[in-house]
Design a protein around this motif. Structure first.
Motif, PDB file in Angstrom:
ATOM      1  N   VAL A  14       0.859  -1.179   0.000  1.00  0.00           N
ATOM      2  CA  VAL A  14       0.000   0.000   0.000  1.00  0.00           C
ATOM      3  C   VAL A  14       0.895   1.228   0.000  1.00  0.00           C
ATOM      4  O   VAL A  14       1.603   1.493   0.982  1.00  0.00           O
ATOM      5  CB  VAL A  14      -0.928   0.031   1.232  1.00  0.00           C
ATOM      6  N   THR A  15       0.895   1.998  -1.093  1.00  0.00           N
ATOM      7  CA  THR A  15       1.688   3.224  -1.096  1.00  0.00           C
ATOM      8  C   THR A  15       0.956   4.279  -0.275  1.00  0.00           C
ATOM      9  O   THR A  15      -0.273   4.335  -0.266  1.00  0.00           O
ATOM     10  CB  THR A  15       1.941   3.745  -2.529  1.00  0.00           C
ATOM     11  N   LEU A  99      -1.580  -4.723  -5.064  1.00  0.00           N
ATOM     12  CA  LEU A  99      -0.899  -3.428  -5.097  1.00  0.00           C
ATOM     13  C   LEU A  99      -1.942  -2.323  -5.053  1.00  0.00           C
ATOM     14  O   LEU A  99      -2.810  -2.238  -5.930  1.00  0.00           O
ATOM     15  CB  LEU A  99      -0.053  -3.292  -6.366  1.00  0.00           C
ATOM     16  N   VAL A 100      -1.858  -1.495  -4.012  1.00  0.00           N
ATOM     17  CA  VAL A 100      -2.784  -0.368  -3.852  1.00  0.00           C
ATOM     18  C   VAL A 100      -2.009   0.931  -4.032  1.00  0.00           C
ATOM     19  O   VAL A 100      -1.159   1.284  -3.213  1.00  0.00           O
ATOM     20  CB  VAL A 100      -3.457  -0.388  -2.469  1.00  0.00           C
ATOM     21  N   GLY A 145      -3.472 -11.550  -9.551  1.00  0.00           N
ATOM     22  CA  GLY A 145      -3.294 -10.472  -8.590  1.00  0.00           C
ATOM     23  C   GLY A 145      -4.316  -9.356  -8.745  1.00  0.00           C
ATOM     24  O   GLY A 145      -5.199  -9.396  -9.603  1.00  0.00           O
ATOM     25  N   ARG A 146      -4.165  -8.366  -7.885  1.00  0.00           N
ATOM     26  CA  ARG A 146      -5.094  -7.244  -7.852  1.00  0.00           C
ATOM     27  C   ARG A 146      -4.335  -5.922  -7.827  1.00  0.00           C
ATOM     28  O   ARG A 146      -3.385  -5.756  -7.054  1.00  0.00           O
ATOM     29  CB  ARG A 146      -5.984  -7.315  -6.591  1.00  0.00           C
ATOM     30  N   ILE A 147      -4.783  -4.987  -8.667  1.00  0.00           N
ATOM     31  CA  ILE A 147      -4.277  -3.617  -8.648  1.00  0.00           C
ATOM     32  C   ILE A 147      -5.453  -2.703  -8.354  1.00  0.00           C
ATOM     33  O   ILE A 147      -6.487  -2.777  -9.026  1.00  0.00           O
ATOM     34  CB  ILE A 147      -3.627  -3.226  -9.988  1.00  0.00           C
ATOM     35  N   ILE A 148      -5.305  -1.858  -7.351  1.00  0.00           N
ATOM     36  CA  ILE A 148      -6.353  -0.891  -6.999  1.00  0.00           C
ATOM     37  C   ILE A 148      -5.735   0.501  -6.971  1.00  0.00           C
ATOM     38  O   ILE A 148      -4.795   0.754  -6.221  1.00  0.00           O
ATOM     39  CB  ILE A 148      -7.002  -1.203  -5.636  1.00  0.00           C
ATOM     40  N   VAL A 233     -14.112  -1.079   0.910  1.00  0.00           N
ATOM     41  CA  VAL A 233     -14.330  -1.232  -0.529  1.00  0.00           C
ATOM     42  C   VAL A 233     -13.069  -1.802  -1.186  1.00  0.00           C
ATOM     43  O   VAL A 233     -13.136  -2.704  -2.031  1.00  0.00           O
ATOM     44  CB  VAL A 233     -14.714   0.111  -1.172  1.00  0.00           C
ATOM     45  N   VAL A 234     -11.909  -1.277  -0.803  1.00  0.00           N
ATOM     46  CA  VAL A 234     -10.647  -1.771  -1.356  1.00  0.00           C
ATOM     47  C   VAL A 234     -10.463  -3.250  -1.039  1.00  0.00           C
ATOM     48  O   VAL A 234     -10.053  -4.041  -1.888  1.00  0.00           O
ATOM     49  CB  VAL A 234      -9.454  -0.952  -0.807  1.00  0.00           C
TER      50      VAL A 234
END
Length: 260
Positions: A14-15, A99-100, A145-148, A233-234
């Motif tokens: 999480v950035t 990756l958020v 994977g997941r990118i948000i 939600v994320v």
């Protein structure tokens, strides 16, 4: 830990994960079982505090440092991620599942007051950094994977007072669309979550009771959003439950503008 454990065995980054929405996202993903890399740019104490909160709750996390908006920021971030993952979780397989892209800054100025330096900085942090973080992170991101990308409701309305900021988030919205199509063969989903007026330290004007009341009135629920509202939600979009959702702009504003 929550009962679901739906991110058990996953690794997340999480950035801007040490404060505000990023902190809430980091804590929620960890509660669902993920090992979370909490990125920070300047506030090491906040990152350490978030990591300790996660550990107190029974989760796993570690902090990584990389200033965004400077030359080679993405390379610095990924070097720190690889190093700290190996140090703090030597038994964990290298790589990433979630990756958020949350890190960002505001620029509360109308067009006539935005300098070239202002413009370059807000785009460097809000748009260029996530672009190259993604570019260099794709080989680390596992299939499925997941990118948000954390955007803003400001991309859907006219807010002259934050025009440059809104432009940076609109660019991020398109990044979601293009990457969703490109990465679909790897079963990687890419989505945008767009908060509305949310109570975080990024917006000091919320300390003014009159401003708080005015912004709260925009929501169908008559209140400001809370970081946990966005984090939930994320967490859904990052889960297997959202495997059939990609390339979408998810409104997480609490119904801002429904009465217009």
């Amino acid at each position: 830990m929550t009962a679901t454990g739906r991110h058990q065995g996953m690794t997340a980054l999480v950035t801007g994960g040490s404060r505000g929405i990023g902190r809430a996202v980091s804590r929620r993903l960890a509660r669902d079982g993920a090992l979370v890399a909490v990125h920070y740019g300047h506030d090491e104490a906040a990152a350490d505090r978030t990591v300790k909160e996660i550990e107190t709750d029974g989760g796993r996390a570690f902090a990584i440092h990389a200033e965004l908006g400077v030359r080679a920021d993405a390379a610095t971030l990924w070097s720190a991620f690889d190093r700290e993952l190996a140090t703090h979780a030597p038994d964990t397989e290298p790589g990433l599942d979630i990756l958020v892209n949350n890190a960002g800054i505001t620029l509360p100025r109308t067009i006539e007051h935005v300098t070239e330096e202002d413009y370059d900085r807000v785009f460097a942090i809000n748009t260029k950094a996530p672009f190259f973080i993604l570019q260099q992170g794709l080989r680390r991101l596992r299939d499925g994977g997941r990118i948000i990308n954390i955007s803003s409701a400001a991309t859907r309305f006219a807010y002259p007072g934050i025009i440059a900021y809104s432009m940076t988030k609109a660019a991020l919205d398109h990044l979601t669309l293009s990457l969703a199509l490109e990465l679909a063969p790897r079963n990687i989903t890419v989505n945008t979550v767009a908060p509305g007026f949310t109570e975080t330290e990024i917006n000091p004007t919320l300390k003014n009771p009159q401003i708080r009341q005015a912004l709260s009135a925009h929501s169908a629920f008559g209140r400001l959003g809370r970081p946990a509202d966005i984090a939930d939600v994320v967490a859904f979009v990052a889960s297997e439950d959202a495997r059939w959702v990609t390339g979408q702009w998810l409104d997480a504003t609490g119904g801002v503008g429904l009465g217009l």
